[in-house]
Design a protein around this motif. Structure first.
Motif, PDB file in Angstrom:
ATOM      1  N   ILE A  68     -13.363 -31.365 -33.511  1.00 58.14           N
ATOM      2  CA  ILE A  68     -14.340 -30.916 -32.529  1.00 58.14           C
ATOM      3  C   ILE A  68     -13.573 -30.445 -31.302  1.00 58.14           C
ATOM      4  N   GLY A  69     -13.761 -29.182 -30.951  1.00 60.48           N
ATOM      5  CA  GLY A  69     -13.107 -28.630 -29.765  1.00 60.48           C
ATOM      6  C   GLY A  69     -13.771 -29.125 -28.496  1.00 60.48           C
ATOM      7  N   SER A  70     -15.104 -29.042 -28.470  1.00 64.16           N
ATOM      8  CA  SER A  70     -15.846 -29.530 -27.307  1.00 64.16           C
ATOM      9  C   SER A  70     -17.293 -29.791 -27.687  1.00 64.16           C
ATOM     10  N   ALA A  71     -17.941 -30.612 -26.886  1.00 71.58           N
ATOM     11  CA  ALA A  71     -19.360 -30.913 -27.057  1.00 71.58           C
ATOM     12  C   ALA A  71     -20.029 -30.771 -25.701  1.00 71.58           C
ATOM     13  N   VAL A  72     -21.209 -30.164 -25.707  1.00 71.90           N
ATOM     14  CA  VAL A  72     -21.926 -29.898 -24.467  1.00 71.90           C
ATOM     15  C   VAL A  72     -23.357 -30.401 -24.614  1.00 71.90           C
ATOM     16  N   GLU A  73     -23.816 -31.057 -23.581  1.00 71.24           N
ATOM     17  CA  GLU A  73     -25.171 -31.588 -23.529  1.00 71.24           C
ATOM     18  C   GLU A  73     -25.976 -30.693 -22.598  1.00 71.24           C
ATOM     19  N   ASP A  74     -27.114 -30.201 -23.067  1.00 72.67           N
ATOM     20  CA  ASP A  74     -28.000 -29.384 -22.238  1.00 72.67           C
ATOM     21  C   ASP A  74     -29.115 -30.292 -21.734  1.00 72.67           C
ATOM     22  N   ARG A  75     -29.077 -30.584 -20.436  1.00 74.15           N
ATOM     23  CA  ARG A  75     -30.048 -31.514 -19.844  1.00 74.15           C
ATOM     24  C   ARG A  75     -31.170 -30.738 -19.156  1.00 74.15           C
ATOM     25  N   GLU A  76     -32.364 -31.252 -19.305  1.00 77.24           N
ATOM     26  CA  GLU A  76     -33.545 -30.732 -18.622  1.00 77.24           C
ATOM     27  C   GLU A  76     -34.125 -31.867 -17.784  1.00 77.24           C
ATOM     28  N   LEU A  77     -35.194 -31.605 -17.083  1.00 73.80           N
ATOM     29  CA  LEU A  77     -35.827 -32.616 -16.244  1.00 73.80           C
ATOM     30  C   LEU A  77     -36.154 -33.889 -17.017  1.00 73.80           C
ATOM     31  N   TYR A  78     -36.616 -33.726 -18.239  1.00 64.78           N
ATOM     32  CA  TYR A  78     -37.079 -34.862 -19.042  1.00 64.78           C
ATOM     33  C   TYR A  78     -35.961 -35.510 -19.849  1.00 64.78           C
ATOM     34  N   GLY A  79     -34.739 -35.053 -19.726  1.00 65.33           N
ATOM     35  CA  GLY A  79     -33.614 -35.638 -20.465  1.00 65.33           C
ATOM     36  C   GLY A  79     -32.855 -34.579 -21.225  1.00 65.33           C
ATOM     37  N   ASP A 129     -32.040 -31.898 -23.842  1.00 65.51           N
ATOM     38  CA  ASP A 129     -32.821 -30.940 -24.624  1.00 65.51           C
ATOM     39  C   ASP A 129     -32.115 -30.639 -25.943  1.00 65.51           C
ATOM     40  N   GLU A 130     -30.803 -30.429 -25.887  1.00 64.30           N
ATOM     41  CA  GLU A 130     -30.035 -30.131 -27.092  1.00 64.30           C
ATOM     42  C   GLU A 130     -28.555 -30.371 -26.839  1.00 64.30           C
ATOM     43  N   TYR A 131     -27.810 -30.350 -27.952  1.00 61.51           N
ATOM     44  CA  TYR A 131     -26.359 -30.489 -27.904  1.00 61.51           C
ATOM     45  C   TYR A 131     -25.747 -29.279 -28.586  1.00 61.51           C
ATOM     46  N   ASN A 132     -24.660 -28.772 -28.033  1.00 62.55           N
ATOM     47  CA  ASN A 132     -23.895 -27.701 -28.653  1.00 62.55           C
ATOM     48  C   ASN A 132     -22.492 -28.224 -28.909  1.00 62.55           C
ATOM     49  N   VAL A 133     -22.047 -28.056 -30.149  1.00 62.48           N
ATOM     50  CA  VAL A 133     -20.723 -28.523 -30.529  1.00 62.48           C
ATOM     51  C   VAL A 133     -19.917 -27.316 -30.964  1.00 62.48           C
ATOM     52  N   TYR A 134     -18.714 -27.213 -30.455  1.00 64.90           N
ATOM     53  CA  TYR A 134     -17.812 -26.122 -30.781  1.00 64.90           C
ATOM     54  C   TYR A 134     -16.629 -26.713 -31.543  1.00 64.90           C
ATOM     55  N   LEU A 135     -16.471 -26.297 -32.797  1.00 65.82           N
ATOM     56  CA  LEU A 135     -15.385 -26.808 -33.617  1.00 65.82           C
ATOM     57  C   LEU A 135     -14.104 -26.031 -33.341  1.00 65.82           C
ATOM     58  N   ALA A 136     -12.986 -26.611 -33.697  1.00 67.11           N
ATOM     59  CA  ALA A 136     -11.681 -25.999 -33.441  1.00 67.11           C
ATOM     60  C   ALA A 136     -11.517 -24.657 -34.157  1.00 67.11           C
ATOM     61  N   ASN A 137     -12.236 -24.435 -35.259  1.00 65.76           N
ATOM     62  CA  ASN A 137     -12.126 -23.174 -35.994  1.00 65.76           C
ATOM     63  C   ASN A 137     -13.103 -22.109 -35.491  1.00 65.76           C
ATOM     64  N   GLY A 138     -13.826 -22.389 -34.400  1.00 65.37           N
ATOM     65  CA  GLY A 138     -14.720 -21.404 -33.801  1.00 65.37           C
ATOM     66  C   GLY A 138     -16.184 -21.563 -34.170  1.00 65.37           C
ATOM     67  N   ILE A 139     -16.507 -22.376 -35.144  1.00 69.07           N
ATOM     68  CA  ILE A 139     -17.903 -22.571 -35.548  1.00 69.07           C
ATOM     69  C   ILE A 139     -18.656 -23.318 -34.443  1.00 69.07           C
ATOM     70  N   LYS A 140     -19.885 -22.868 -34.196  1.00 70.89           N
ATOM     71  CA  LYS A 140     -20.746 -23.512 -33.202  1.00 70.89           C
ATOM     72  C   LYS A 140     -21.934 -24.138 -33.935  1.00 70.89           C
ATOM     73  N   ILE A 141     -22.237 -25.390 -33.584  1.00 69.05           N
ATOM     74  CA  ILE A 141     -23.379 -26.081 -34.172  1.00 69.05           C
ATOM     75  C   ILE A 141     -24.297 -26.519 -33.048  1.00 69.05           C
ATOM     76  N   GLU A 142     -25.571 -26.212 -33.202  1.00 67.47           N
ATOM     77  CA  GLU A 142     -26.568 -26.592 -32.201  1.00 67.47           C
ATOM     78  C   GLU A 142     -27.450 -27.681 -32.804  1.00 67.47           C
ATOM     79  N   PHE A 143     -27.641 -28.762 -32.038  1.00 70.89           N
ATOM     80  CA  PHE A 143     -28.460 -29.888 -32.467  1.00 70.89           C
ATOM     81  C   PHE A 143     -29.617 -30.093 -31.499  1.00 70.89           C
ATOM     82  N   ASP A 144     -30.726 -30.633 -32.007  1.00 71.58           N
ATOM     83  CA  ASP A 144     -31.810 -31.002 -31.103  1.00 71.58           C
ATOM     84  C   ASP A 144     -31.460 -32.315 -30.408  1.00 71.58           C
ATOM     85  N   ARG A 145     -32.335 -32.805 -29.577  1.00 71.89           N
ATOM     86  CA  ARG A 145     -32.040 -34.015 -28.784  1.00 71.89           C
ATOM     87  C   ARG A 145     -31.821 -35.249 -29.640  1.00 71.89           C
TER      88      ARG A 145
END
Length: 149
Positions: free
Chosen positions: A51-62, A64-80
């Motif tokens: 995993i290259g990096s992980a990012v949390e997208d926060r909204e007022l209510y907590g 919202d989603e997570y974005n994970v960027y793998l070392a090979n360039g693949i991006k995976i988006e997850f719900d909360r």
């Protein structure tokens, strides 16, 4: 309406807007902070890829989603809750284990010299992009519905 009341209302609106901007932000997190479901998905389908990096997208209510960027360039988006929403291979082949079998079989049969580079899971459908640029749509059961223009 009296001037004091108007000022109070304007200040309240400004504070709400500022709070909204403060919470509607992305924040880098340690991959260990991802929901267990997301970590299991990554380790099951992307073995040996860091995993290259992980990012949390926060909204007022907590979160919202997570974005994970793998070392090979693949991006995976997850719900909360850590359920995958989108896997984007950035033009490279993505693993097929998690893709519904109907979709895998349809692509193999009808587009034998291509591979899936991106898949999105919506509430009622799936969208898959192929290596030749064609975008296919499927219903929630993985049955082909149309080629997306």
């Amino acid at each position: 309406m009296e001037a004091r009341t108007k000022i109070t209302i304007v200040l309240a609106v400004i504070l709400i807007l500022i709070a909204g901007f403060a919470y509607g932000q992305d924040r880098a997190i340690n991959p260990n902070q991802l929901p267990k479901t997301a970590k299991t998905f990554i380790y099951s389908n992307f073995k040996g890829i860091d995993i290259g990096s992980a990012v949390e997208d926060r909204e007022l209510y907590g979160v919202d989603e997570y974005n994970v960027y793998l070392a090979n360039g693949i991006k995976i988006e997850f719900d909360r809750n850590g359920n995958w929403k989108e896997v984007d291979g950035k033009h490279q082949k993505i693993p097929y284990n998690f893709i519904p079998s109907n979709i895998r079989h349809y692509v193999a049969k009808n587009f034998p010299h291509t591979f899936i580079t991106q898949i999105k899971k919506g509430r009622w459908s799936y969208e898959a992009e192929l290596s030749n640029g064609i975008e296919l749509e499927f219903d929630k059961n993985g049955n082909f519905t149309k080629i997306d223009d």
